[in-house]
Design an enzyme around this catalytic site. Sequence first.
Site, PDB file in Angstrom:
ATOM      1  N   HIS A 184      -4.850  -7.799   5.368  1.00 53.32           N
ATOM      2  CA  HIS A 184      -5.057  -6.975   6.234  1.00 53.32           C
ATOM      3  C   HIS A 184      -4.379  -6.992   7.676  1.00 53.32           C
ATOM      4  O   HIS A 184      -5.715  -8.341   8.189  1.00 53.32           O
ATOM      5  CB  HIS A 184      -7.109  -6.540   6.127  1.00 53.32           C
ATOM      6  CG  HIS A 184      -7.715  -5.973   4.997  1.00 53.32           C
ATOM      7  ND1 HIS A 184      -9.115  -6.928   3.884  1.00 53.32           N
ATOM      8  CD2 HIS A 184      -7.688  -5.556   3.901  1.00 53.32           C
ATOM      9  CE1 HIS A 184      -9.137  -6.518   2.905  1.00 53.32           C
ATOM     10  NE2 HIS A 184      -7.818  -5.430   2.116  1.00 53.32           N
ATOM     11  N   GLU A 220      -6.478  -7.753  11.266  1.00 53.22           N
ATOM     12  CA  GLU A 220      -7.263  -9.147  10.611  1.00 53.22           C
ATOM     13  C   GLU A 220      -6.549 -10.873  11.314  1.00 53.22           C
ATOM     14  O   GLU A 220      -6.194 -11.450  11.256  1.00 53.22           O
ATOM     15  CB  GLU A 220      -8.026  -9.573   9.104  1.00 53.22           C
ATOM     16  CG  GLU A 220      -8.722  -7.988   8.669  1.00 53.22           C
ATOM     17  CD  GLU A 220      -9.420  -8.716   7.352  1.00 53.22           C
ATOM     18  OE1 GLU A 220      -9.828  -7.431   7.120  1.00 53.22           O
ATOM     19  OE2 GLU A 220      -9.522  -9.458   7.133  1.00 53.22           O
ATOM     20  N   HIS A 244     -10.016 -14.046   6.568  1.00 52.09           N
ATOM     21  CA  HIS A 244     -10.569 -12.462   6.787  1.00 52.09           C
ATOM     22  C   HIS A 244     -11.229 -12.577   8.365  1.00 52.09           C
ATOM     23  O   HIS A 244     -11.952 -13.549   8.383  1.00 52.09           O
ATOM     24  CB  HIS A 244     -10.896 -11.610   5.867  1.00 52.09           C
ATOM     25  CG  HIS A 244     -10.269 -11.029   4.171  1.00 52.09           C
ATOM     26  ND1 HIS A 244      -9.501 -10.328   4.296  1.00 52.09           N
ATOM     27  CD2 HIS A 244      -9.566 -12.248   3.326  1.00 52.09           C
ATOM     28  CE1 HIS A 244      -8.577  -9.946   3.252  1.00 52.09           C
ATOM     29  NE2 HIS A 244      -8.658 -11.384   2.792  1.00 52.09           N
ATOM     30  N   GLU A 266     -14.600 -15.223   5.813  1.00 49.58           N
ATOM     31  CA  GLU A 266     -14.689 -13.635   6.122  1.00 49.58           C
ATOM     32  C   GLU A 266     -15.315 -14.716   7.549  1.00 49.58           C
ATOM     33  O   GLU A 266     -16.547 -15.033   7.805  1.00 49.58           O
ATOM     34  CB  GLU A 266     -15.618 -13.217   6.060  1.00 49.58           C
ATOM     35  CG  GLU A 266     -15.597 -11.889   4.701  1.00 49.58           C
ATOM     36  CD  GLU A 266     -14.480 -11.245   5.133  1.00 49.58           C
ATOM     37  OE1 GLU A 266     -14.226 -10.708   5.982  1.00 49.58           O
ATOM     38  OE2 GLU A 266     -13.906 -10.525   3.698  1.00 49.58           O
TER      39      GLU A 266
HETATM   40 ZN   LIG Z   1     -10.270  -8.385   5.541  1.00 51.56          ZN
END
Ligand SMILES: [Zn+2]
Length: 343
Positions: free
Chosen positions: A54, A57, A149, A212
């Site tokens: 992404h 990020e 991420h 994350e």
């Molecule tokens: Zn992500």
Amino acid sequence: MQDLLSLTFAGEKPVISQGRNQHLSWLWRDEGIIELTPLHPSTNMALVVSCGIHGNETAPIEMVNQIASELIAGDLPLAMRLLIIIGNPAAMRENKRYLQADVNRMFGGRWQQFPDSAEARRALCLEQAIETFYLSGSHEELRWHLDLHTAIRGSWHTRFGVLPQRDKPWPQAFLRWLSAAGLEALVFHRAPGGTYTHFSHHCFQANSCTLELGKALAFGHNDLSQFSDADAALRALICGQEVGADASIPRRYRVLQQITRLSAQFRLHMSKDTLNFTVFPQGTLLAEDGETRYYVQQAREYVLFPNPDVACGLRAGLMLVEDNAHNQALQLESVDERQQAAS
Ligand SMILES: [Zn+2]
């Protein structure tokens, strides 16, 4: 070589695309993709570290870029074969999660079901990069894939990992490393998905985890101290050091149901600032989509990645239940207690 991030930002090929120092040789494989091979490997591992799947990020991209620069400069030893990937450079340049469609829903060939776009082609390129890398090693190599991420929203667990569907327990050394990386919770998928980690696990039996690591902020605005545990654990891994002996053990959750956006009528009954791991009691109406209604089925379910603004057919949220047998053995304050104290 200029650093990977500046090159990728500029969309340029490096003038020199390979090199070596006292520890390793490196090869620029493609935009945002560098392969590093140790001259004197000390473990039989092939490690893929990806970030920026992404594009907005940023913190993990900055962290990985710093490590890549030190490796290429010869300032860090390398214990194993390593592939470093910045996933979606085009979206990164625009500081967007994605341009046309979310790349992390396209893996395992799902890119073919999306309209042709630079991102669908990038998903294929990223699949091939992992395939070429793993298959060029020996059969006995231990494969790991860490996909880094940051989450869109705040979370009751600041850092957590999401692991793809797997029928047998994960190796202890892998779980120990995830604890050392500072993850407070682990979420176990029970069904296949279009993520990069599902692809690397199912096609190449890699120990794979989506990490994350906090909330997404703009380049240069990240508080990198939030990422210090993950950074230290990644550096230790790359140098072949053991980690995790004294790390606290993450709580565990498994995915019970997925909320899918089926049509334009989709309504998610959660506010824009609902935190990840917010708990909902049995019977709560979570979302509706025409005739379809999503309710909380178990006594308590926790929401993860709620997002009503996804394309039709894609995931608008996951509902989790706790792994009680595991979590009750941990002498930790539960998320429920924290939520009660906050309300
Ligand atoms: Zn992500």
